[in-house]
Design a protein around this motif. Structure first.
Motif, PDB file in Angstrom:
ATOM      1  N   VAL A   1       0.852  -1.197   0.000  1.00 61.91           N
ATOM      2  CA  VAL A   1       0.000   0.000   0.000  1.00 61.91           C
ATOM      3  C   VAL A   1       0.884   1.243   0.000  1.00 61.91           C
ATOM      4  CG1 VAL A   1      -1.766   1.275   1.241  1.00 61.91           C
ATOM      5  CG2 VAL A   1      -1.811  -1.236   1.216  1.00 61.91           C
ATOM      6  N   ARG A   2       0.570   2.169  -0.891  1.00 62.84           N
ATOM      7  CA  ARG A   2       1.314   3.434  -0.947  1.00 62.84           C
ATOM      8  C   ARG A   2       0.971   4.273   0.275  1.00 62.84           C
ATOM      9  NH1 ARG A   2       0.527   6.826  -6.286  1.00 62.84           N
ATOM     10  NH2 ARG A   2       1.380   4.866  -7.116  1.00 62.84           N
ATOM     11  N   LYS A   3       1.988   4.895   0.859  1.00 58.76           N
ATOM     12  CA  LYS A   3       1.808   5.679   2.079  1.00 58.76           C
ATOM     13  C   LYS A   3       2.083   7.152   1.820  1.00 58.76           C
ATOM     14  CE  LYS A   3       1.111   2.229   5.024  1.00 58.76           C
ATOM     15  NZ  LYS A   3       2.131   1.914   6.037  1.00 58.76           N
ATOM     16  N   GLU A   4       1.326   8.000   2.532  1.00 59.60           N
ATOM     17  CA  GLU A   4       1.615   9.430   2.553  1.00 59.60           C
ATOM     18  C   GLU A   4       2.833   9.679   3.441  1.00 59.60           C
ATOM     19  OE1 GLU A   4       0.141  11.597   0.785  1.00 59.60           O
ATOM     20  OE2 GLU A   4      -1.927  10.961   0.376  1.00 59.60           O
ATOM     21  N   GLU A   5       3.339  10.932   3.406  1.00 63.50           N
ATOM     22  CA  GLU A   5       4.476  11.264   4.246  1.00 63.50           C
ATOM     23  C   GLU A   5       4.158  11.107   5.720  1.00 63.50           C
ATOM     24  OE1 GLU A   5       5.959  15.086   3.312  1.00 63.50           O
ATOM     25  OE2 GLU A   5       6.616  14.561   1.284  1.00 63.50           O
ATOM     26  N   ASN A   6       2.905  11.296   6.098  1.00 65.86           N
ATOM     27  CA  ASN A   6       2.523  11.151   7.504  1.00 65.86           C
ATOM     28  C   ASN A   6       2.200   9.707   7.879  1.00 65.86           C
ATOM     29  OD1 ASN A   6       0.121  10.737   6.191  1.00 65.86           O
ATOM     30  ND2 ASN A   6      -0.953  12.489   7.084  1.00 65.86           N
ATOM     31  N   GLY A   7       2.359   8.777   6.926  1.00 68.76           N
ATOM     32  CA  GLY A   7       2.131   7.369   7.204  1.00 68.76           C
ATOM     33  C   GLY A   7       0.758   6.868   6.839  1.00 68.76           C
ATOM     34  N   ASP A   8      -0.168   7.740   6.460  1.00 68.65           N
ATOM     35  CA  ASP A   8      -1.519   7.313   6.099  1.00 68.65           C
ATOM     36  C   ASP A   8      -1.513   6.648   4.729  1.00 68.65           C
ATOM     37  OD1 ASP A   8      -2.427   8.355   8.464  1.00 68.65           O
ATOM     38  OD2 ASP A   8      -3.037  10.287   7.574  1.00 68.65           O
ATOM     39  N   ALA A   9      -2.388   5.638   4.572  1.00 72.81           N
ATOM     40  CA  ALA A   9      -2.502   4.939   3.302  1.00 72.81           C
ATOM     41  C   ALA A   9      -3.139   5.841   2.255  1.00 72.81           C
ATOM     42  CB  ALA A   9      -3.320   3.665   3.470  1.00 72.81           C
ATOM     43  N   VAL A  10      -2.670   5.712   1.012  1.00 77.06           N
ATOM     44  CA  VAL A  10      -3.197   6.511  -0.090  1.00 77.06           C
ATOM     45  C   VAL A  10      -4.362   5.764  -0.731  1.00 77.06           C
ATOM     46  CG1 VAL A  10      -2.670   7.537  -2.340  1.00 77.06           C
ATOM     47  CG2 VAL A  10      -0.935   7.535  -0.518  1.00 77.06           C
ATOM     48  N   ARG A  11      -5.446   6.493  -0.993  1.00 78.37           N
ATOM     49  CA  ARG A  11      -6.610   5.915  -1.662  1.00 78.37           C
ATOM     50  C   ARG A  11      -6.839   6.618  -2.988  1.00 78.37           C
ATOM     51  NH1 ARG A  11      -9.989   2.727   1.509  1.00 78.37           N
ATOM     52  NH2 ARG A  11      -9.442   2.672   3.751  1.00 78.37           N
ATOM     53  N   GLY A  12      -7.348   5.841  -3.953  1.00 80.99           N
ATOM     54  CA  GLY A  12      -7.645   6.402  -5.257  1.00 80.99           C
ATOM     55  C   GLY A  12      -9.001   7.080  -5.278  1.00 80.99           C
ATOM     56  N   GLN A  13      -9.403   7.547  -6.476  1.00 80.94           N
ATOM     57  CA  GLN A  13     -10.695   8.239  -6.608  1.00 80.94           C
ATOM     58  C   GLN A  13     -11.865   7.313  -6.318  1.00 80.94           C
ATOM     59  OE1 GLN A  13     -10.753   9.948 -10.512  1.00 80.94           O
ATOM     60  NE2 GLN A  13      -9.198  11.498 -10.028  1.00 80.94           N
ATOM     61  N   ASP A  14     -11.671   6.006  -6.519  1.00 80.49           N
ATOM     62  CA  ASP A  14     -12.749   5.056  -6.244  1.00 80.49           C
ATOM     63  C   ASP A  14     -12.797   4.626  -4.785  1.00 80.49           C
ATOM     64  OD1 ASP A  14     -10.406   3.676  -6.170  1.00 80.49           O
ATOM     65  OD2 ASP A  14     -10.984   2.148  -7.647  1.00 80.49           O
ATOM     66  N   GLY A  15     -11.896   5.200  -3.979  1.00 75.85           N
ATOM     67  CA  GLY A  15     -11.879   4.882  -2.557  1.00 75.85           C
ATOM     68  C   GLY A  15     -11.049   3.676  -2.186  1.00 75.85           C
ATOM     69  N   ASN A  16     -10.514   2.955  -3.187  1.00 72.40           N
ATOM     70  CA  ASN A  16      -9.680   1.779  -2.905  1.00 72.40           C
ATOM     71  C   ASN A  16      -8.224   2.188  -2.664  1.00 72.40           C
ATOM     72  OD1 ASN A  16     -11.858   0.007  -3.240  1.00 72.40           O
ATOM     73  ND2 ASN A  16     -11.555  -0.016  -5.478  1.00 72.40           N
ATOM     74  N   PHE A  17      -7.512   1.339  -1.961  1.00 70.02           N
ATOM     75  CA  PHE A  17      -6.093   1.609  -1.697  1.00 70.02           C
ATOM     76  C   PHE A  17      -5.296   1.611  -2.999  1.00 70.02           C
ATOM     77  CE2 PHE A  17      -7.235  -0.309   2.500  1.00 70.02           C
ATOM     78  CZ  PHE A  17      -7.005   0.839   3.252  1.00 70.02           C
ATOM     79  N   VAL A  18      -4.276   2.456  -3.051  1.00 71.38           N
ATOM     80  CA  VAL A  18      -3.349   2.503  -4.177  1.00 71.38           C
ATOM     81  C   VAL A  18      -2.123   1.670  -3.815  1.00 71.38           C
ATOM     82  CG1 VAL A  18      -1.908   3.979  -5.631  1.00 71.38           C
ATOM     83  CG2 VAL A  18      -4.161   4.780  -4.857  1.00 71.38           C
ATOM     84  N   TYR A  19      -1.751   0.769  -4.716  1.00 70.47           N
ATOM     85  CA  TYR A  19      -0.639  -0.145  -4.442  1.00 70.47           C
ATOM     86  C   TYR A  19       0.553   0.178  -5.337  1.00 70.47           C
ATOM     87  CZ  TYR A  19      -3.934  -3.037  -1.829  1.00 70.47           C
ATOM     88  OH  TYR A  19      -4.856  -3.492  -0.922  1.00 70.47           O
ATOM     89  N   ASP A  20       1.746  -0.065  -4.789  1.00 75.57           N
ATOM     90  CA  ASP A  20       2.986  -0.007  -5.552  1.00 75.57           C
ATOM     91  C   ASP A  20       3.613  -1.396  -5.549  1.00 75.57           C
ATOM     92  OD1 ASP A  20       2.877   2.739  -6.114  1.00 75.57           O
ATOM     93  OD2 ASP A  20       3.734   3.215  -4.142  1.00 75.57           O
ATOM     94  N   GLU A  21       4.426  -1.655  -6.590  1.00 73.44           N
ATOM     95  CA  GLU A  21       5.145  -2.925  -6.641  1.00 73.44           C
ATOM     96  C   GLU A  21       6.545  -2.743  -6.070  1.00 73.44           C
ATOM     97  OE1 GLU A  21       5.331  -4.725 -10.446  1.00 73.44           O
ATOM     98  OE2 GLU A  21       3.438  -5.798 -10.195  1.00 73.44           O
ATOM     99  N   GLU A  22       6.927  -3.666  -5.195  1.00 71.17           N
ATOM    100  CA  GLU A  22       8.268  -3.665  -4.632  1.00 71.17           C
ATOM    101  C   GLU A  22       8.904  -5.036  -4.844  1.00 71.17           C
ATOM    102  OE1 GLU A  22       8.344  -2.542  -0.567  1.00 71.17           O
ATOM    103  OE2 GLU A  22       7.898  -0.423  -0.955  1.00 71.17           O
ATOM    104  N   GLU A  23      10.223  -5.036  -4.925  1.00 72.21           N
ATOM    105  CA  GLU A  23      10.963  -6.278  -5.099  1.00 72.21           C
ATOM    106  C   GLU A  23      11.351  -6.806  -3.728  1.00 72.21           C
ATOM    107  OE1 GLU A  23      14.284  -7.809  -8.315  1.00 72.21           O
ATOM    108  OE2 GLU A  23      14.276  -5.740  -7.624  1.00 72.21           O
ATOM    109  N   ALA A  24      11.059  -8.086  -3.457  1.00 71.79           N
ATOM    110  CA  ALA A  24      11.363  -8.690  -2.156  1.00 71.79           C
ATOM    111  C   ALA A  24      12.037 -10.034  -2.375  1.00 71.79           C
ATOM    112  CB  ALA A  24      10.099  -8.863  -1.331  1.00 71.79           C
ATOM    113  N   LEU A  25      12.780 -10.460  -1.374  1.00 66.73           N
ATOM    114  CA  LEU A  25      13.485 -11.733  -1.437  1.00 66.73           C
ATOM    115  C   LEU A  25      12.525 -12.894  -1.262  1.00 66.73           C
ATOM    116  CD1 LEU A  25      16.535 -10.834   0.810  1.00 66.73           C
ATOM    117  CD2 LEU A  25      16.571 -11.144  -1.661  1.00 66.73           C
ATOM    118  N   VAL A  26      12.712 -13.955  -2.065  1.00 66.66           N
ATOM    119  CA  VAL A  26      11.925 -15.169  -1.897  1.00 66.66           C
ATOM    120  C   VAL A  26      12.309 -15.860  -0.594  1.00 66.66           C
ATOM    121  CG1 VAL A  26      11.434 -17.445  -2.856  1.00 66.66           C
ATOM    122  CG2 VAL A  26      11.629 -15.469  -4.382  1.00 66.66           C
TER     123      VAL A  26
END
Length: 817
Positions: A101-126
């Motif tokens: 979930v994408r976060k604001e600078e204050n730590g709050d989750a970012v929501r799109g115009q439809d009210g759903n959470f906005v996601y980013d892709e990150e690379e993580a270790l298997v």
């Protein structure tokens, strides 16, 4: 002529050549020895002997041949294990894309115009790096010992033997004591190294002691001389339990008073990077050690964690580290400053502690001790630590000390460089000029220039003039690079100058066909000056130009065969020594076989893993046979052969790898921190797995005719094992005692071996923990302390070997535990 006629004729020919025949007539293969592996019709081998009538050769000659074969196979299994480690390294570096979930600078989750959470892709270790380090990497370094134990049981009709368990325990004793002693002596006087990940070290240390204590309980206490399915299941089940505990410790759920940062790649990715760097470093040191032992070019080490690091940093935390691994100051500098940088979340107030630690430089004599806390305000990304260098008028070698960082609050973490080395350059001598860059200096066809540095060591008094010029080799001046020939003027107190050489990057059209090319830069004094400066041993340096695409190219089949068929992988042929040539030809067959192993890029390393595992298994079978045959011909029991020759041979690569690690790393994790994990895995996996298979097998089939012949016999013909089983215990599992058989593991010598190892291991750990409490680190320190500790560890190992061997040959003088 009949087959017996041919046999008699062959025996007559052998006799005519003066070869001694081992037969019942010479008294060696009679009685209880008739079924020994080196006798006709003997037991205990799987692939050998290859040559018909090998049993007719002289015992002395056979022992010599078997010993040479053992040493040759040790080299082979090391080379194959190196390829195996390359596959494991690729597996542990595997990543996947995850949505967060994408976060604001204050730590709050970012929501799109439809009210759903906005996601980013990150690379993580298997793989969790701490778990991978304990499981896959420990498996890679201990594969020969583990497979020896597995093969001995599974290929011998599920009967237990002495080589497998003996090698597991003997190798553990060698690893803990001899490798630790070698690392003690490898460090310069006054330099110390400590285990950083103390929580995992405490876990694996405790586990390694409990593993061998449980091994003793299984074979000598709970159900003496037989391993039940429950005991085998518990032994094997301890492996996943230890893995879970290490994972929880890495995640920070418990820390034994030591602050631990989790390493899942999201909450604290820098900790994951540190663990992954440890894995890659461990593989790198084994590559380098094997390259030195087999005159082979080390395989490419892919440090992918550097590429992923920026995408795995948590923006909720502040990270502190030093920008560089080392800083150098003149002894006349007085007050100097060393920077600390912060990244990650810089919008909070955060503290970082610093403290100086002695190396070859001593506080109060070469520098003033410094300890304190720096407070970073919101938005502040850099601060400097003030240090004071003390000048004396006596010439001495350049000295160094460390500055280390620690953090205490939950919003702060340490980066990859949590300590830096401060080098104090002595000014009181005229100086010696040398190249400071690694030889050869490497660059690619995409580089516009090469930067070299000339350093003035052991003083910088007076003026001097130094001529620098380039010399052609396969790279030609005016075409591949621009020649240089000029004089560097040095004034009093100057300690370093830069030399720049231009690379003609557009003149490499057919470069791929010829491979790397090189030229040299050399220096010569034009004027020594009044002080009498000199040129040191490193007055000539090679500059190696590689194709840009090859610099990042993954290992391929063709590259593997080219490296296998040539000395040093085809590089630096003009510098090849006679020893390197001899080693190359001795190990050529093994390197050629290893080249058939798929490169790590196939199936993301799993193809390498599987094929290499099979080849190591076959080679380990040869080692098992050769060890048994050698011990038989010289009258050495398998239990003694296992803890000496076999344990030493399978552990040599790790010895050299640990020497490289302790000399290169700023901590002791790669040198000795992984020994305890490997020792635990050897028991849980190396013995737990084959014990579980054999216990299930014998509980299912019950006593067979061969089982009865081996362990019970008849009243008129009792086998030797019968007396061992019944001497101290009633052996209720024997059918004559209304028992149902089972997987027999005679606890006499093995039980004594194990309990002796446990007792001596407690002493070894006590020495390490005392050193950490007294000196602040496990390895190194004052020269007298390093020498004393190394001697103590060697004595512990010798006591283990001598007492164990005496018990094998004179059991009446020792209690059969």
């Amino acid at each position: 002529m009949s087959q017996s006629g041919y046999s008699n004729l062959l025996r007559l020919l052998i006799l005519s050549c003066g070869v001694h025949i081992i037969s019942a007539a010479d008294g060696f293969c009679q009685g209880t020895k008739a079924k020994m592996s080196c006798c006709l019709g003997g037991e205990g081998t799987h692939l050998l002997p290859f040559i018909p009538y090998e049993y007719t050769w002289s015992r002395g000659f056979r022992a010599f041949v078997y010993l040479l074969g053992l040493l040759w196979c040790f080299a082979g299994v090391s080379i194959l294990s190196d390829a195996f480690m390359a596959g494991i390294e690729r597996i542990t570096n595997s990543t996947y894309k995850k949505k967060v979930v994408r976060k604001e600078e204050n730590g709050d989750a970012v929501r799109g115009q439809d009210g759903n959470f906005v996601y980013d892709e990150e690379e993580a270790l298997v793989w969790n790096p701490a778990v991978a380090n304990l499981t896959l990497m420990a498996l890679g370094s201990s594969t020969p010992e583990i497979l020896l134990a597995v093969i001995e049981i599974c290929f011998s009709g599920f009967f237990s033997g002495d080589l497998g368990p003996g090698t597991v325990v003997g190798s553990a004793s060698y690893n803990l004591n001899i490798i630790t002693a070698v690392c003690m002596l490898a460090l310069p006087a006054g330099v110390g190294r400590k285990v950083d990940n103390m929580t995992v070290f405490l876990l694996t240390s405790t586990s390694s002691v409990l593993a061998y204590l449980w091994m003793y309980i299984s074979v000598s206490v709970w159900t003496p001389n037989v391993v039940t399915v429950v005991e085998a299941a518990v032994t094997f089940g301890m492996f996943p339990v230890l893995t879970i505990l290490v994972y929880l410790a890495d995640r920070g759920y418990f820390s034994f008073g030591v602050k631990v940062a989790p390493s899942d790649g999201t909450k604290d990715a820098v900790a994951a990077d540190a663990n992954l760097e440890q894995i890659n470093a461990r593989a790198k040191y084994r590559h380098q050690a094997l390259g030195a032992l087999s005159a082979a070019k080390p395989k490419q080490v892919e440090n992918e964690f550097l590429r992923r690091r920026s995408s795995m940093i948590s923006q909720d935390l502040s990270y502190f580290q030093f920008p560089a691994e080392e800083y150098s100051f003149l002894e006349t500098a007085g007050e100097v400053y060393v920077p600390i940088v912060r990244y990650g979340n810089i919008d909070i107030v955060a503290n970082v502690n610093y403290e100086t630690v002695d190396g070859t430089a001593r506080e109060g004599k070469s520098y003033e001790s410094s300890k304190g806390t720096l407070t970073f305000a919101e938005g502040e990304v850099e601060k400097k630590i003030p240090l004071t260098i003390i000048h004396d008028d006596v010439w001495n070698e350049d000295l160094n000390f460390l500055v280390s960082l620690t953090v205490e609050d939950q919003q702060s973490r340490l980066g990859l460089r949590e300590s830096t080395r401060i080098t104090i350059i002595d000014m009181d001598g005229p100086g010696i000029f040398e190249w400071s860059d690694e030889d050869p200096k490497t660059c690619t066809t995409e580089d516009e220039e090469v930067q070299l540095f000339v350093q003035r060591l052991k003083g910088s008094r007076g003026d001097a003039r130094l001529r620098v010029r380039t010399v052609d080799d396969t790279a030609k001046a005016g075409y591949h690079y621009d020649a240089v020939d000029f004089v560097l003027d040095w004034s009093d107190s100057e300690i370093v100058k830069q030399v720049q050489i231009r690379i003609n990057r557009h003149n490499f059209d057919n470069f791929m066909e010829d491979g790397d090319i090189r030229f040299y830069a050399e220096m010569k004094l034009e004027d020594k000056g009044e002080g009498g400066a000199a040129v040191g041993e490193r007055s000539r340096i090679g500059i190696c130009i590689s194709p840009a695409d090859l610099a990042v190219e993954e290992l391929t089949w063709s590259m593997q065969f080219r490296q296998a068929l040539t000395v040093n992988g085809g590089e630096n042929l003009e510098d090849t020594t006679n020893i390197e040539l001899a080693v190359h030809y001795i190990t050529f067959i093994w390197k050629f076989f290893a080249a058939f192993i798929p490169p790590p890029k196939y199936w993301n390393g799993w193809a390498t893993f599987c094929v290499a595992l099979v080849m190591i298994g076959l080679t380990t079978t040869l080692i098992s046979d050769l060890a048994s045959l050698f011990g038989c011909t010289v009258g050495l029991e398998d239990a003694v052969t296992a803890i000496t020759i076999v344990a030493l041979g399978t552990s040599l690569p790790d010895t050299f790898a640990s020497m490289l690690a302790i000399s290169s790393d700023s901590n002791a994790d790669n040198a000795i921190g992984n020994i305890t994990g490997s020792n635990s895995v050897n028991v849980y996996l190396g013995l737990g797995l084959p014990w579980l298979i054999a216990a299930i097998y014998w509980s299912s089939v019950g006593p067979t005719d061969k089982w009865l012949e081996k362990y019970q016999g008849t009243d008129l013909n009792r086998p030797p094992a019968y007396y061992m089983l019944t001497e101290k215990h009633a052996a209720p599992f024997l059918p004559e005692n209304q028992g149902t058989g089972g997987f027999v593991v005679i606890g006499g010598s093995l039980g004594f071996n194990t309990i002796l190892f446990v007792g001596l291991t407690v002493v070894s750990f006590a020495i390490l923990f005392f050193r950490r409490a007294y000196f602040g680190f496990e390895l190194g320190g004052p020269r007298w302390a390093s020498l004393l500790s190394a001697v103590l560890f060697v004595i512990i190992w010798i006591v283990y070997l001598v007492v164990n061997s005496l018990q094998v040959y004179h059991p009446e003088s020792f209690p059969l535990l």
